[in-house]
Write a protein that holds these residues in place. Structure first.
Motif, PDB file in Angstrom:
ATOM      1  N   SER A 129     -31.190 105.113  59.167  1.00  0.00           N
ATOM      2  CA  SER A 129     -29.811 105.587  59.201  1.00  0.00           C
ATOM      3  C   SER A 129     -29.652 106.670  58.136  1.00  0.00           C
ATOM      4  O   SER A 129     -30.525 106.849  57.281  1.00  0.00           O
ATOM      5  CB  SER A 129     -28.837 104.446  58.917  1.00  0.00           C
ATOM      6  N   LYS A 152     -23.982 112.866  48.884  1.00  0.00           N
ATOM      7  CA  LYS A 152     -22.896 112.347  49.741  1.00  0.00           C
ATOM      8  C   LYS A 152     -21.975 113.477  50.182  1.00  0.00           C
ATOM      9  O   LYS A 152     -21.558 113.544  51.335  1.00  0.00           O
ATOM     10  CB  LYS A 152     -22.077 111.308  48.968  1.00  0.00           C
ATOM     11  N   GLU A 184     -20.999 114.406  53.988  1.00  0.00           N
ATOM     12  CA  GLU A 184     -19.607 114.298  54.445  1.00  0.00           C
ATOM     13  C   GLU A 184     -19.175 115.620  55.064  1.00  0.00           C
ATOM     14  O   GLU A 184     -19.615 116.681  54.662  1.00  0.00           O
ATOM     15  CB  GLU A 184     -18.701 113.973  53.251  1.00  0.00           C
ATOM     16  N   PHE A 217     -20.077 112.527  61.097  1.00  0.00           N
ATOM     17  CA  PHE A 217     -20.800 111.337  61.545  1.00  0.00           C
ATOM     18  C   PHE A 217     -20.775 110.303  60.433  1.00  0.00           C
ATOM     19  O   PHE A 217     -20.681 110.637  59.258  1.00  0.00           O
ATOM     20  CB  PHE A 217     -22.240 111.671  61.940  1.00  0.00           C
ATOM     21  N   SER A 218     -20.846 109.028  60.813  1.00  0.00           N
ATOM     22  CA  SER A 218     -20.792 107.982  59.799  1.00  0.00           C
ATOM     23  C   SER A 218     -22.186 107.763  59.236  1.00  0.00           C
ATOM     24  O   SER A 218     -23.193 108.097  59.863  1.00  0.00           O
ATOM     25  CB  SER A 218     -20.226 106.690  60.384  1.00  0.00           C
ATOM     26  N   SER A 219     -22.238 107.222  58.020  1.00  0.00           N
ATOM     27  CA  SER A 219     -23.526 107.138  57.332  1.00  0.00           C
ATOM     28  C   SER A 219     -24.416 106.048  57.907  1.00  0.00           C
ATOM     29  O   SER A 219     -25.587 105.956  57.552  1.00  0.00           O
ATOM     30  CB  SER A 219     -23.313 106.939  55.829  1.00  0.00           C
ATOM     31  N   ASP A 220     -23.904 105.217  58.835  1.00  0.00           N
ATOM     32  CA  ASP A 220     -24.832 104.257  59.453  1.00  0.00           C
ATOM     33  C   ASP A 220     -25.410 104.773  60.772  1.00  0.00           C
ATOM     34  O   ASP A 220     -26.127 104.059  61.468  1.00  0.00           O
ATOM     35  CB  ASP A 220     -24.195 102.861  59.597  1.00  0.00           C
ATOM     36  N   THR A 221     -25.120 106.029  61.114  1.00  0.00           N
ATOM     37  CA  THR A 221     -25.732 106.640  62.299  1.00  0.00           C
ATOM     38  C   THR A 221     -27.242 106.775  62.077  1.00  0.00           C
ATOM     39  O   THR A 221     -27.679 107.107  60.976  1.00  0.00           O
ATOM     40  CB  THR A 221     -25.162 108.056  62.542  1.00  0.00           C
ATOM     41  N   GLN A 272     -26.428 118.363  62.421  1.00  0.00           N
ATOM     42  CA  GLN A 272     -26.216 117.188  61.565  1.00  0.00           C
ATOM     43  C   GLN A 272     -27.496 116.826  60.812  1.00  0.00           C
ATOM     44  O   GLN A 272     -27.460 116.440  59.644  1.00  0.00           O
ATOM     45  CB  GLN A 272     -25.740 116.005  62.417  1.00  0.00           C
TER      46      GLN A 272
END
Lengths: 133, 280
Positions: B88, B110, B114, B118-122, B131
């Motif tokens: 991830s 971070k 940001e 997309f969320s950081s658990d992607t 991305q």
């Protein structure tokens, strides 16, 4: 004492005007309009380059030029601060009021924006011929 | 800012193995001062990626030397942005922290990630090209390198993301004095951001220097056709009696011409066009 960013620079890469000069000119414009006052802090080089994606040295060069002209001063570790104002036409001066009236009358008389700009430029030229811009 | 070089090459050459493969780089000499944002430009096959990989220590020179900071003080983002597809985003950054003990800047990493939407658990393999670039740049910048080597960093980003990430890069350079070398074909991306230029063609250095100085050393002129000596003509075109030329001037330009200082784009295009037919 700590304020947010009081000025945001807009860089036009196609204007043919050197980037550092655009920063100098926009700072002076803000001083003339009274948007910047003595004691205000200019944005840091870091803040400017993050927003505009230009080279940090360009910002430093512009600030050095403003400092050389006595308009701002760098205080070590604190930032760059406005020292002086420019011109006598802050946003709410009587001169601005008169100009606003004049623009209203020009419009009522049917002049287009370009006509007004041309007229203004020609009068400006007549009275400020030879002055530095 | 010091003027000590962050990256140097002396007689640098690289020849890949295999029949029929010539020199990818040959006879390269330069010294890039620390704190510069350097554009590495040249047509495809000019040797840009080879030079970056040599600087990163991933390739060994066939001849000559390259002087770069130690591994832990430099970061390299390759063109294909190799990341672990099954990790991830958060795990990738955690790995960055573990691989760079004592120097990892987690706040910066971070901040780069940001704004990517997309969320950081992607998982990395579910990210778009742009991305992935963000994550690769976060990994590189989080390391707080003295020298940052970027191979076509912005190629798969949309204009907004490109502007944002260039802003992040410039802010990092402003704050930490990071030296950046980035290769790119997108000239507008480099104009304004880069203060140093390294132009490669056919494995050789064709132009090297501070952008200001290079621009000031050249003149763009138009006017009647005439002998341009003693100036060095980079490129000239005559249409009827009208001449347009980019020259590297020797002393003041005197003559019946209209002159102006070229833009970085003018300068690069003229050099790229004239080296096109030159033997590699």
């Amino acid at each position: 004492m700590v304020k947010g960013i009081v000025l945001e620079y807009r860089i036009d890469r196609r204007s043919g005007v050197a980037t550092y000069l655009q920063i100098v000119q926009q700072t002076k414009q803000a001083l003339r309009m009274g948007l910047l006052e003595p004691g205000d802090r200019l944005p840091t080089a870091r803040e400017v380059v993050e927003a505009t994606a230009i080279n940090p040295n360009t910002v430093l060069k512009a600030y050095r030029e403003l400092e050389r002209e006595g308009l701002v001063e760098a205080r070590r570790g604190l930032g760059t601060f406005v020292r002086a104002t420019l011109g006598t036409g802050p946003a709410d001066s009587p001169l601005r009021g008169e100009l606003t009236d004049w623009a209203r009358r020009a419009r009522a008389a049917g002049l287009e924006r370009e006509d007004v700009a041309a007229l203004f430029t020609s009068v400006l030229k007549e009275h400020f011929e030879g002055d530095d811009t | 800012m010091t003027e000590d070089p962050a990256l140097t090459a002396e007689g640098l050459g690289k020849k890949y193995g295999g029949r029929g493969r010539g020199w990818a780089l040959r006879g390269c000499d330069f010294a890039l001062p620390a704190g510069r944002i350097c554009a590495l430009v040249g047509p495809n096959g000019a040797g840009k990626s080879t030079l970056l990989a040599l600087a990163a220590g991933l390739l060994r020179p066939t001849e000559g030397t390259i002087g770069a900071p130690a591994r832990e003080h430099l970061a390299y983002v390759a063109q294909d942005k190799p990341l672990h597809p099954r990790l991830s985003v958060a795990d990738t950054l955690r790995m960055g922290r573990e691989l760079n003990p004592g120097r990892w800047d987690s706040a910066l990493a971070k901040r780069v990630v940001e704004g990517g939407g997309f969320s950081s658990d992607t998982l990395v393999r579910h990210l778009s090209g742009g991305q992935r670039t963000r994550v690769a740049l976060a990994l590189a910048l989080g390391k707080r390198p003295g020298l940052l080597l970027l191979d076509e960093p912005m190629a798969d980003l949309d204009p907004l993301a490109r502007h944002q990430l260039m802003g992040v890069l410039m802010a990092d350079a402003a704050e930490h004095g990071t030296t950046v070398v980035m290769s790119s074909h997108i000239l507008t991306e480099l104009e304004g951001a880069c203060d140093h230029l390294l132009l490669l063609h056919g494995g050789r250095v064709r132009l090297d220097g501070a952008v200001d100085e290079l621009l000031a050393a050249h003149t763009l002129l138009t006017g009647p056709v005439a002998d341009l000596a003693p100036h060095t003509v980079v490129e000239s075109r005559a249409t009827g009696r009208q001449l347009t030329a980019l020259i590297r001037h020797e002393g003041p330009v005197e003559g019946p011409w209209e002159t102006s200082e070229p833009s970085l784009e003018d300068l690069l295009l003229a050099h790229l066009r004239t080296t096109e037919g030159a033997p590699a």
